[in-house]
Every structure is written in C-alpha cells, then in structure tokens.
Motif scaffolding. Structure first.
Motif, PDB file in Angstrom:
ATOM      1  N   PRO A  66     -10.636 104.195  77.547  1.00 39.71           N
ATOM      2  CA  PRO A  66      -9.740 105.142  76.871  1.00 39.71           C
ATOM      3  C   PRO A  66      -8.524 104.449  76.258  1.00 39.71           C
ATOM      4  CG  PRO A  66      -9.443 105.278  79.234  1.00 39.71           C
ATOM      5  CD  PRO A  66     -10.600 104.342  78.995  1.00 39.71           C
ATOM      6  N   LEU A  67      -8.024 105.061  75.203  1.00 39.73           N
ATOM      7  CA  LEU A  67      -6.782 104.590  74.601  1.00 39.73           C
ATOM      8  C   LEU A  67      -5.628 105.023  75.489  1.00 39.73           C
ATOM      9  CD1 LEU A  67      -7.377 105.497  70.849  1.00 39.73           C
ATOM     10  CD2 LEU A  67      -7.499 103.243  71.912  1.00 39.73           C
ATOM     11  N   PRO A  68      -4.576 104.232  75.534  1.00 42.23           N
ATOM     12  CA  PRO A  68      -3.425 104.650  76.344  1.00 42.23           C
ATOM     13  C   PRO A  68      -2.765 105.889  75.752  1.00 42.23           C
ATOM     14  CG  PRO A  68      -2.935 102.644  75.114  1.00 42.23           C
ATOM     15  CD  PRO A  68      -4.372 102.951  74.885  1.00 42.23           C
TER      16      PRO A  68
ATOM     17  N   CYS B  80      -2.919  99.748  72.396  1.00 45.07           N
ATOM     18  CA  CYS B  80      -3.976 100.471  71.666  1.00 45.07           C
ATOM     19  C   CYS B  80      -4.955  99.485  71.041  1.00 45.07           C
ATOM     20  CB  CYS B  80      -3.377 101.371  70.592  1.00 45.07           C
ATOM     21  SG  CYS B  80      -2.541 102.824  71.249  1.00 45.07           S
ATOM     22  N   GLU B  81      -4.424  98.417  70.468  1.00 45.02           N
ATOM     23  CA  GLU B  81      -5.275  97.404  69.849  1.00 45.02           C
ATOM     24  C   GLU B  81      -6.182  96.754  70.899  1.00 45.02           C
ATOM     25  OE1 GLU B  81      -4.606  93.144  67.643  1.00 45.02           O
ATOM     26  OE2 GLU B  81      -3.160  94.741  67.217  1.00 45.02           O
ATOM     27  N   GLN B  82      -5.627  96.470  72.059  1.00 41.80           N
ATOM     28  CA  GLN B  82      -6.415  95.877  73.145  1.00 41.80           C
ATOM     29  C   GLN B  82      -7.505  96.844  73.598  1.00 41.80           C
ATOM     30  OE1 GLN B  82      -6.249  92.773  74.245  1.00 41.80           O
ATOM     31  NE2 GLN B  82      -7.893  93.100  75.692  1.00 41.80           N
ATOM     32  N   SER B  83      -7.162  98.115  73.714  1.00 41.89           N
ATOM     33  CA  SER B  83      -8.155  99.121  74.116  1.00 41.89           C
ATOM     34  C   SER B  83      -9.256  99.250  73.076  1.00 41.89           C
ATOM     35  CB  SER B  83      -7.488 100.475  74.341  1.00 41.89           C
ATOM     36  OG  SER B  83      -6.635 100.415  75.459  1.00 41.89           O
TER      37      SER B  83
ATOM     38  N   GLN C 260     -16.123  95.835  72.128  1.00 37.00           N
ATOM     39  CA  GLN C 260     -16.937  94.907  72.912  1.00 37.00           C
ATOM     40  C   GLN C 260     -17.891  95.658  73.833  1.00 37.00           C
ATOM     41  OE1 GLN C 260     -13.851  92.578  74.757  1.00 37.00           O
ATOM     42  NE2 GLN C 260     -13.850  91.066  73.104  1.00 37.00           N
ATOM     43  N   TYR C 261     -17.393  96.720  74.471  1.00 42.45           N
ATOM     44  CA  TYR C 261     -18.251  97.504  75.360  1.00 42.45           C
ATOM     45  C   TYR C 261     -19.394  98.137  74.568  1.00 42.45           C
ATOM     46  CZ  TYR C 261     -19.908 100.922  78.700  1.00 42.45           C
ATOM     47  OH  TYR C 261     -20.718 101.655  79.529  1.00 42.45           O
TER      48      TYR C 261
END
Length: 180
Positions: free
Chosen positions: A60-62, A77-80, A86-87
């Motif tokens: 999920p996005l923060p 958000c970018e990391q999520s 990738q998932y």
C-alpha cells in the motif's frame, strides 16, 4: 501519449468537425487541436488488472500524514510504487512460469512468510530462554512480545531450535540451576 499506471481505457479525440464521443473524463476539447487526432489513455480503477490489484493490496501507498518528516512523503510514495512494481513483476513472472492463478501464488507466499516469521519467533524464544541468564526475560514479557500464551512460550521450541541457535552463535546454552 500519456502514460498512467493501471488498466486503462483508450479513446480517440475526434478530428475537427467530427462529433466527439461521450466520455466523462475527456480532458481536451476537439477543436483545440484541429486536424490532429490525439490518443489519450485514461486510468479507470474499475478495470485494474488483478496482479496490479494484488500489488496495491500488499504494497500500500503511505497515507498522507503518516510519514515523518512530512517532506519525505513523496519519497515514501515513490518507494512504495517501486515495491508495487517489483512485486507485480515477480508475481506475473511466477504466474506465467507456473501457469498458476496469481491470487493462489500470493496466498502461498503469504503463508510461507507467516511460517518463516513463526520459525524466527521460535528461534528467538529458544535464544531468550536457553542462551540468556535465567529470569532475564520473564515468561509474561516473552508471551506478550511473541503473541504466544505463557505455556506456548515454554513449548514453542525444542531441541532442533536450540541446536540451530547453538550452531549459529557458536556457543552452548546457559546451564540452568535446576538442570543439575
């Protein structure tokens, strides 16, 4: 072409003089670009691909206000989004390679992660109870931290876990006074 993540619908903005198609999200008026046909992709959350939905659910996005300091929200958000991508890529590759349903694969992966977490808890309990001085960690504290009952803490691990901890730490368990 506008690139938007997720399943999209495609529609064409008509040429000048053509009757525009009814679309609730048409971003341009056709007469802004006379003689030019523009193809635009509009995000439609109702048609999100199942793998993308699973990625959104599990990565999920923060929420706004949940990141401290707040100026790191965009980075979070970018990391999520990167984790989601990738998932989704890994899940899609696994589904294609095994011809298995992505949801079933996601459930199997979650079960494997749960089993691994339980294995780590058993190792930590063996470490706390067998490799630390007596009474350093009261059963009640270990019970609350692990989510096990007090009796569950005492029976959660056995010789295999103690042996593994001993091998990884290169030392023997602490002798107990009552073990003599």
């Amino acid at each position: 072409m506008l690139l938007v993540l997720g399943q999209v619908s495609e529609f064409r903005i008509p040429l000048a003089g053509e009757r525009p198609a009814a679309h609730p999200r048409t971003p341009f008026k056709a007469d802004l670009f006379p003689g030019i046909a523009i193809s635009v992709k509009i995000y439609d959350h109702r048609k999100m691909h199942p793998i993308s939905e699973l990625a959104a659910l599990l990565c999920p996005l923060p929420e706004p206000g949940s990141v401290t300091p707040e100026d790191c929200f965009a980075d979070a958000c970018e990391q999520s989004e990167l984790q989601r991508t990738q998932y989704a890529d890994n899940l899609e590759a696994a589904a294609l390679a095994t011809d298995e349903d992505p949801l079933i694969l996601a459930l199997e992966q979650a079960r494997t992660q749960k089993e691994e977490a339980d294995r780590r808890i058993r190792l930590l309990l063996a470490y706390a109870r067998e490799f630390q001085p007596a009474r350093r960690y009261p059963l009640r504290e270990l019970s609350q931290a692990s989510g096990y009952t007090i009796s569950g803490v005492t029976t959660a691990y056995g010789t295999p876990e103690i042996t593994l901890v001993q091998r990884q730490l290169h030392r023997s368990p602490v002798p107990r006074k009552d073990a003599s």
